[in-house]
Design a protein around this motif. Structure first.
Motif, PDB file in Angstrom:
ATOM      1  N   ALA A  30      11.285 -48.828  -4.033  1.00  0.00           N
ATOM      2  CA  ALA A  30      11.215 -48.562  -2.603  1.00  0.00           C
ATOM      3  C   ALA A  30      12.536 -48.875  -1.914  1.00  0.00           C
ATOM      4  N   LYS A  31      12.812 -48.134  -0.835  1.00  0.00           N
ATOM      5  CA  LYS A  31      14.027 -48.372  -0.071  1.00  0.00           C
ATOM      6  C   LYS A  31      13.914 -49.680   0.692  1.00  0.00           C
ATOM      7  N   ASP A  84       7.844 -48.142   1.466  1.00  0.00           N
ATOM      8  CA  ASP A  84       9.101 -48.484   2.133  1.00  0.00           C
ATOM      9  C   ASP A  84       8.862 -49.362   3.354  1.00  0.00           C
ATOM     10  N   SER A  85       7.763 -50.084   3.373  1.00  0.00           N
ATOM     11  CA  SER A  85       7.396 -50.838   4.561  1.00  0.00           C
ATOM     12  C   SER A  85       7.816 -52.303   4.475  1.00  0.00           C
ATOM     13  N   ILE A  86       8.106 -52.876   5.650  1.00  0.00           N
ATOM     14  CA  ILE A  86       8.414 -54.302   5.740  1.00  0.00           C
ATOM     15  C   ILE A  86       7.584 -54.913   6.860  1.00  0.00           C
ATOM     16  N   ALA A  99       7.292 -52.205  10.056  1.00  0.00           N
ATOM     17  CA  ALA A  99       8.192 -51.042  10.079  1.00  0.00           C
ATOM     18  C   ALA A  99       8.313 -50.354   8.729  1.00  0.00           C
ATOM     19  N   ASN A 100       8.835 -49.129   8.777  1.00  0.00           N
ATOM     20  CA  ASN A 100       9.158 -48.349   7.584  1.00  0.00           C
ATOM     21  C   ASN A 100      10.656 -48.072   7.538  1.00  0.00           C
ATOM     22  N   VAL A 101      11.209 -48.034   6.342  1.00  0.00           N
ATOM     23  CA  VAL A 101      12.579 -47.569   6.140  1.00  0.00           C
ATOM     24  C   VAL A 101      12.496 -46.069   5.867  1.00  0.00           C
ATOM     25  N   GLU A 102      13.061 -45.274   6.760  1.00  0.00           N
ATOM     26  CA  GLU A 102      12.944 -43.822   6.658  1.00  0.00           C
ATOM     27  C   GLU A 102      13.945 -43.262   5.639  1.00  0.00           C
ATOM     28  N   SER A 103      13.780 -41.985   5.321  1.00  0.00           N
ATOM     29  CA  SER A 103      14.630 -41.344   4.307  1.00  0.00           C
ATOM     30  C   SER A 103      16.103 -41.293   4.749  1.00  0.00           C
TER      31      SER A 103
END
Length: 438
Positions: A30-31, A84-86, A99-103
């Motif tokens: 995951a990012k 990709d969530s924190i 939050a999510n880390v987007e592409s």
């Protein structure tokens, strides 16, 4: 006492609130957010509240998000969730950034309350990496002939009676920093910019974000609006005044006529009833703190009191924190106040007073004329008499005000601790050797 399902959700740091993230297992591929400086922005209706933070993942298993406000730094642990969530729990405040880390590398998410049953709206935000400005990009500043540095009388205009305010501002070029003090505490450090005849300041360090937008008038006065992520907008006006002052915080709350002592019996975090009449406090100087984990000035005051108490507890002093929380539930308070205890290494007693309401606090402490602010600090001498009541708390950002508070605190405590233990209590406590305050 068993923990109900709501409390289990809270005890697991609000993770159940993230059911929208379908996968519970962490994805190694995951990012993650890039390390370094970020610029975030809350958007509430037409109001934009920018904030800055730093993401540090040098310890990959324990990344840290640090909120930046002028010279102030507040660290928060980052939990990596599925995909990709924190999830960033706001330490003692029962809220989180989810939050999510987007592409494209940006972060999008919400600021959410974790208080069970709370019906307030979540606050959406987005953040971009590598942007270290707050309001205006470097090179796009507008010239200004104004300098707002100095002390200001500030009037907040609202239907509700608002406390007096004094603003301490510092302007260097276009950059503006400062703090707003009131009878109930301070705003923590504000950061912003002056552009032409307008200025703007914002703050976000865990509790609800705020932005102060103002105009500099031809006569040098200022007018503007305070906007918050949770509360209504309020107008303000101000004028520079080197003699601006707040009411004496030692005279706002006092004992009712006929009272010399404070009396209460309240549960500790294990449900045990604790009273000032218990043997533990007899013949001791006792500091009573009325606080709430939701209250930023309370946590700042706790950050001051906890190390002071550790350094001085052998001198014949005890302290009691009475917490009024966002739910009138001992199990919930055990979680929130327990978090406060762990965060600041508290070694004194913590009791639960009830729901966070000044009227309720006044009812639980009927000897007081009124509860005006969280926090309120009460000093009790070795005979059990109330000797001092201080309303609110002014933190380090207030400069000389804070230094004066600390100097008076140490002087007053030294004097109280130097007083002899009443003969009635000598069988319970001996008078320890008096040493200088730390």
């Amino acid at each position: 006492m068993k923990i109900n399902n709501q409390m289990k959700a809270v005890a697991f740091a609000g993770v159940t609130i993230l059911s929208s993230f379908a996968n519970a297992a962490e994805n190694p591929a995951a990012k993650a957010p890039k390390q370094g400086i970020w610029r975030g922005e809350f958007v509430i209706s037409e109001t934009h509240i920018p904030f800055n933070f730093e993401y540090n993942a040098k310890d990959k298993d324990h990344p840290i998000l640090t909120l930046l406000n002028g010279s102030r730094r507040d660290d928060f642990k980052v939990t990596k969730l599925s995909g990709d969530s924190i999830f960033v729990k706001m330490n003692t405040y029962d809220a989180a950034l989810v939050a999510n880390v987007e592409s494209d590398g940006k972060i999008t998410g919400e600021y959410r309350s974790l208080v069970p049953g709370f019906r307030g709206s979540s606050l959406p935000f987005s953040a971009e990496y590598g942007k270290d400005y707050r309001f205006v990009e470097k090179g796009k500043e507008q010239p200004t002939k104004h300098n707002l540095s100095g002390k200001w009388d500030l009037q907040v205009l609202s239907k509700a009676k608002m406390p007096d305010n004094v603003a301490l501002l510092k302007q260097e070029g276009n950059r503006l920093t400062g703090v707003i003090m009131s009878t109930v505490g301070d705003s923590r450090e504000l950061e912003g910019v002056v552009q032409g005849d307008e200025f703007v300041l914002s703050h976000f360090s865990g509790p609800n974000p705020r932005v102060y937008k103002g105009k500099i008038n031809e006569d040098g006065s200022i007018t503007g609006v305070i906007s918050s992520g949770i509360y209504d907008n309020t107008k303000f006006e101000g004028s520079k005044n080197d003699q601006a002052a707040l009411p004496d915080p030692y005279k706002l709350t006092h004992l009712k006529e006929g009272y010399s002592k404070l009396d209460f019996t309240l549960p500790d975090l294990n449900g045990k009833q604790v009273s000032l009449s218990d043997d533990k406090y007899k013949g001791k100087v006792v500091i009573v703190e009325i606080v709430g984990t939701w209250c930023p000035n309370c946590t700042d005051q706790t950050a001051f009191l906890s190390p002071w108490f550790k350094a001085n507890k052998a001198r014949g002093v005890e302290a009691i924190a009475i917490g009024f929380e966002q739910k009138d539930d001992l199990e919930y308070a055990k979680y929130t106040l327990g978090t406060l205890k762990k965060k600041y290494g508290i070694e004194y007693d913590i009791l639960f007073g009830g729901i966070a309401d000044k009227k309720v606090a006044s009812e639980k402490l009927p000897a007081l004329n009124r509860m005006m602010a969280f926090p309120t600090t009460i000093l009790i001498d070795r005979k059990g008499d109330v000797r001092q009541i201080h309303t609110g708390y002014t933190g380090e950002v207030t400069g000389q005000y804070f230094k004066d508070y600390v100097a008076k605190w140490n002087k007053d405590l030294d004097e109280l601790l130097a007083e002899p233990v009443p003969a009635t209590f000598t069988s319970l406590n001996t008078n320890p050797e008096v040493k200088g305050s730390k």
